[in-house]
Design an enzyme around this catalytic site. Structure first.
Site, mmCIF file in Angstrom:
data_model
loop_
_atom_site.group_PDB
_atom_site.id
_atom_site.type_symbol
_atom_site.label_atom_id
_atom_site.label_comp_id
_atom_site.label_asym_id
_atom_site.label_seq_id
_atom_site.Cartn_x
_atom_site.Cartn_y
_atom_site.Cartn_z
ATOM 1 N N ARG A 123 0.817 -1.230 0.000
ATOM 2 C CA ARG A 123 0.000 0.000 0.000
ATOM 3 C C ARG A 123 0.845 1.272 0.000
ATOM 4 O O ARG A 123 0.420 2.302 0.535
ATOM 5 C CB ARG A 123 -0.967 0.036 1.191
ATOM 6 C CG ARG A 123 -1.902 -1.133 1.256
ATOM 7 C CD ARG A 123 -2.951 -1.155 0.159
ATOM 8 N NE ARG A 123 -3.715 -2.377 0.307
ATOM 9 C CZ ARG A 123 -3.391 -3.523 -0.280
ATOM 10 N NH1 ARG A 123 -2.362 -3.590 -1.109
ATOM 11 N NH2 ARG A 123 -4.108 -4.589 -0.087
ATOM 12 N N SER A 137 -10.263 0.385 4.185
ATOM 13 C CA SER A 137 -9.435 0.158 5.371
ATOM 14 C C SER A 137 -8.664 1.434 5.710
ATOM 15 O O SER A 137 -8.009 2.010 4.846
ATOM 16 C CB SER A 137 -8.447 -0.974 5.119
ATOM 17 O OG SER A 137 -9.161 -2.177 4.991
ATOM 18 N N GLU A 187 -3.419 3.991 6.351
ATOM 19 C CA GLU A 187 -3.238 3.750 4.917
ATOM 20 C C GLU A 187 -3.760 4.952 4.126
ATOM 21 O O GLU A 187 -3.257 5.274 3.062
ATOM 22 C CB GLU A 187 -4.045 2.484 4.558
ATOM 23 C CG GLU A 187 -4.039 2.123 3.096
ATOM 24 C CD GLU A 187 -4.911 0.895 2.808
ATOM 25 O OE1 GLU A 187 -4.841 -0.092 3.567
ATOM 26 O OE2 GLU A 187 -5.652 0.940 1.809
HETATM 27 C C1 LIG Z 1 -15.413 0.651 0.273
HETATM 28 C C2 LIG Z 1 -13.917 0.735 -0.034
HETATM 29 C C3 LIG Z 1 -13.193 -0.434 -0.203
HETATM 30 C C4 LIG Z 1 -11.820 -0.365 -0.478
HETATM 31 N N1 LIG Z 1 -11.144 -1.537 -0.671
HETATM 32 C C5 LIG Z 1 -9.831 -1.493 -0.959
HETATM 33 C C6 LIG Z 1 -9.091 -2.708 -1.198
HETATM 34 O O1 LIG Z 1 -9.621 -3.811 -1.173
HETATM 35 N N2 LIG Z 1 -7.767 -2.596 -1.482
HETATM 36 C C7 LIG Z 1 -7.138 -1.407 -1.544
HETATM 37 O O2 LIG Z 1 -5.920 -1.381 -1.833
HETATM 38 N N3 LIG Z 1 -7.805 -0.249 -1.330
HETATM 39 C C8 LIG Z 1 -9.122 -0.259 -1.050
HETATM 40 N N4 LIG Z 1 -9.803 0.909 -0.833
HETATM 41 C C9 LIG Z 1 -9.073 2.195 -0.826
HETATM 42 C C10 LIG Z 1 -9.026 2.906 -2.190
HETATM 43 O O3 LIG Z 1 -10.116 2.530 -3.018
HETATM 44 C C11 LIG Z 1 -7.715 2.618 -2.931
HETATM 45 O O4 LIG Z 1 -6.604 3.097 -2.198
HETATM 46 C C12 LIG Z 1 -7.680 3.237 -4.327
HETATM 47 O O5 LIG Z 1 -6.529 2.787 -5.007
HETATM 48 C C13 LIG Z 1 -7.670 4.773 -4.324
HETATM 49 O O6 LIG Z 1 -7.893 5.196 -5.655
HETATM 50 P P1 LIG Z 1 -8.487 6.646 -5.972
HETATM 51 O O7 LIG Z 1 -8.513 6.815 -7.424
HETATM 52 O O8 LIG Z 1 -9.782 6.830 -5.265
HETATM 53 O O9 LIG Z 1 -7.366 7.536 -5.328
HETATM 54 P P2 LIG Z 1 -7.528 8.902 -4.445
HETATM 55 O O10 LIG Z 1 -8.188 8.558 -3.155
HETATM 56 O O11 LIG Z 1 -8.174 9.935 -5.282
HETATM 57 O O12 LIG Z 1 -6.024 9.241 -4.212
HETATM 58 C C14 LIG Z 1 -5.218 8.396 -3.383
HETATM 59 C C15 LIG Z 1 -3.760 8.856 -3.492
HETATM 60 O O13 LIG Z 1 -3.301 8.640 -4.819
HETATM 61 C C16 LIG Z 1 -2.856 9.870 -5.393
HETATM 62 N N5 LIG Z 1 -3.194 9.835 -6.827
HETATM 63 C C17 LIG Z 1 -4.422 9.714 -7.396
HETATM 64 N N6 LIG Z 1 -4.307 9.703 -8.736
HETATM 65 C C18 LIG Z 1 -2.988 9.827 -9.023
HETATM 66 C C19 LIG Z 1 -2.225 9.884 -10.228
HETATM 67 N N7 LIG Z 1 -2.812 9.824 -11.441
HETATM 68 N N8 LIG Z 1 -0.879 10.006 -10.145
HETATM 69 C C20 LIG Z 1 -0.265 10.079 -8.940
HETATM 70 N N9 LIG Z 1 -0.937 10.036 -7.753
HETATM 71 C C21 LIG Z 1 -2.280 9.911 -7.810
HETATM 72 C C22 LIG Z 1 -3.614 10.954 -4.633
HETATM 73 O O14 LIG Z 1 -2.950 12.211 -4.694
HETATM 74 C C23 LIG Z 1 -3.605 10.373 -3.238
HETATM 75 O O15 LIG Z 1 -2.381 10.581 -2.602
HETATM 76 C C24 LIG Z 1 -11.169 0.884 -0.574
HETATM 77 C C25 LIG Z 1 -11.927 2.067 -0.419
HETATM 78 C C26 LIG Z 1 -13.288 1.993 -0.147
HETATM 79 C C27 LIG Z 1 -14.071 3.275 -0.010
#
Ligand SMILES: Cc1cc2nc3c(=O)[nH]c(=O)nc-3n(C[C@H](O)[C@H](O)[C@H](O)COP(=O)(O)OP(=O)(O)OC[C@H]3O[C@@H](n4cnc5c(N)ncnc54)[C@H](O)[C@@H]3O)c2cc1C
Length: 301
Positions: free
Chosen positions: A171, A220, A290
Site C-alpha cells: 500500500r 481500510s 493507509e
Molecule cells: C469501500 C472501499 C473499499 C476499499 N477496498 C480497498 C481494497 O480492497 N484494497 C485497496 O488497496 N484499497 C481499497 N480501498 C481504498 C481505495 O479505493 C484505494 O486506495 C484506491 O486505489 C484509491 O484510488 P483513488 O482513485 O480513489 O485515489 P484517491 O483517493 O483519489 O487518491 C489516493 C492517493 O493517490 C494519489 N493519486 C491519485 N491519482 C494519481 C495519479 N494519477 N498520479 C499520482 N498520484 C495519484 C492521490 O494524490 C492520493 O495521494 C477501498 C476504499 C473503499 C471506499
C-alpha cells in the site's frame, strides 16, 4: 491559433469546489481550483501554464483521501472521467489511462479473456490511485501486473517508466517526486472470459458480506501490521461502534470508519487518533494509517 489546433486548456476549471463532493468519505473543504483535463495533451498544456509554486493535488475517485475541513489551497487535478482511454495492448495486455475506474479495467480485461486483475473489480478507485497506492485485494497487487507506466511532471513532460523506477511496497509506492501517473500497461494471462467474470462476481459477493459497502468510508483506514490484521486489533480493543461526532468505527468491519451523515474531517481525524492510541495501549502495536491526508485536520496528533 493555427487552423486545426485546439485552444488550450480545453478542460473544465471549477473554483472553490467543495472536495466533499469528490471524496468517498464525503468530507473535505473547498479546493481553490479544480481542473478536469480534456485529455493528456490538454493536461500537459494546463500544467505548463501553472505558477511553478502552485500546490498540486492529484485526485482519482477520492476513495483513499482524508481532506481537511479547511480544504486545499491549490489546484486539484481530477483524472476521473477525464483520462479515460482503455484498450487492448497486444495479445495479452491492456492499457488504461489514470482516470479509468479499477472496476471498468477489471471487467474490460475479463471480457477479453485476460485474467490477473479481477481483484481490482472491488476497489472503488481509479487506475492512477491504484498505482499511487499499490492497491490490492485477495493476494493481488496493482504493481504485480504493471509492465510500464507513463508519468507527467509539472512542465507537462511525459516519460515512460518501468516498475524498476519505483520503490513498491504494501500500500505504498515511492517514485520520482514531482511526477504523476498518466497511464499504465498491464501484462495479463489468457483466461476463459466467463470464468474471469465469475471470479469477479464471487469476489464482489464476498466483499459485500464483510464490508459496510454503500456507507461513506475510505475502505481500510490502517495498514495491516506484519502477521496480524488491523481490524482484529481494533475489535480486540473493544472499539467497534466507537464514535467521534459523526464518525464511527464500523460495526461490520472494524478497520472501516464510516461517516454516519454529518461527520467532519476533524471527527474522522480524531477517531483515527483515538483508535491508534487505544490499540497501542492494549496491544503495544502502533497502527499506521493507509489513507492519505490533505491539510491539517486539527486532530491534536
Ligand atoms: C469501500 C472501499 C473499499 C476499499 N477496498 C480497498 C481494497 O480492497 N484494497 C485497496 O488497496 N484499497 C481499497 N480501498 C481504498 C481505495 O479505493 C484505494 O486506495 C484506491 O486505489 C484509491 O484510488 P483513488 O482513485 O480513489 O485515489 P484517491 O483517493 O483519489 O487518491 C489516493 C492517493 O493517490 C494519489 N493519486 C491519485 N491519482 C494519481 C495519479 N494519477 N498520479 C499520482 N498520484 C495519484 C492521490 O494524490 C492520493 O495521494 C477501498 C476504499 C473503499 C471506499
Amino acid at each position: 491559433m493555427t487552423p486545426g489546433q485546439h485552444p488550450s486548456p480545453r478542460g473544465e476549471l471549477l473554483l472553490d469546489e467543495p472536495l466533499a463532493r469528490h471524496t468517498s468519505w464525503r468530507v473535505g473543504g473547498p479546493a481553490r481550483r479544480l481542473y478536469r483535463p480534456a485529455d493528456a495533451e490538454d493536461l500537459a498544456a494546463f500544467l505548463r501554464g501553472l505558477d511553478p509554486e502552485e500546490p498540486l493535488l492529484w485526485l482519482g475517485l477520492g476513495s483513499n483521501l482524508l481532506v481537511s475541513d479547511a480544504g486545499f489551497a491549490g489546484t486539484v487535478i481530477e483524472t476521473q472521467g477525464a483520462l479515460d482511454a482503455l484498450e487492448r495492448d497486444g495479445a495479452q495486455g491492456i492499457r488504461a489511462e489514470a482516470g479509468v475506474s479499477c472496476a471498468k479495467a477489471a471487467r474490460f480485461a475479463a471480457k477479453l479473456g485476460l485474467g490477473g486483475i479481477e481483484f481490482l473489480a472491488g476497489i472503488p478507485g481509479t487506475i492512477g490511485g491504484a498505482l499511487a497506492m499499490n492497491a490490492g485485494a485477495w493476494g493481488g497487487e496493482t504493481w504485480g501486473r504493471v509492465v510500464r507506466v507513463k508519468t507527467i511532471d509539472r512542465r507537462g513532460e511525459i516519460r515512460e517508466r518501468g516498475p524498476q523506477d519505483f520503490e513498491i511496497g504494501y500500500r505504498q509506492v515511492r517514485g520520482v517526486p514531482g511526477e504523476w501517473f498518466l497511464e499504465a500497461q498491464f501484462a495479463l494471462e489468457p483466461s476463459d472470459a466467463d470464468e474471469a467474470m465469475e471470479r469477479i462476481r464471487t469476489l464482489l459477493g464476498e466483499r459485500g458480506e464483510r464490508q459496510p459497502i454503500g456507507l461513506p468510508s475510505c475502505g481500510s483506514v490502517f495498514r495491516n501490521p506484519p502477521g496480524d490484521h488491523a481490524a482484529r486489533l481494533i475489535e480486540a480493543a473493544g472499539l467497534k461502534g466507537t464514535r467521534e461526532g459523526g464518525a464511527q468505527v464500523s460495526e461490520k468491519h472494524a478497520n472501516f470508519i464510516i461517516n454516519t451523515g454529518e461527520a467532519s474531517a476533524r471527527d474522522i481525524a480524531r477517531l483515527i487518533v483515538r483508535v491508534r492510541r487505544e490499540v497501542e495501549g492494549k496491544s503495544g502495536i502502533r497502527l499506521i494509517p493507509e489513507v492519505h491526508r490533505v491539510g491539517e485536520a486539527g486532530d491534536d496528533e
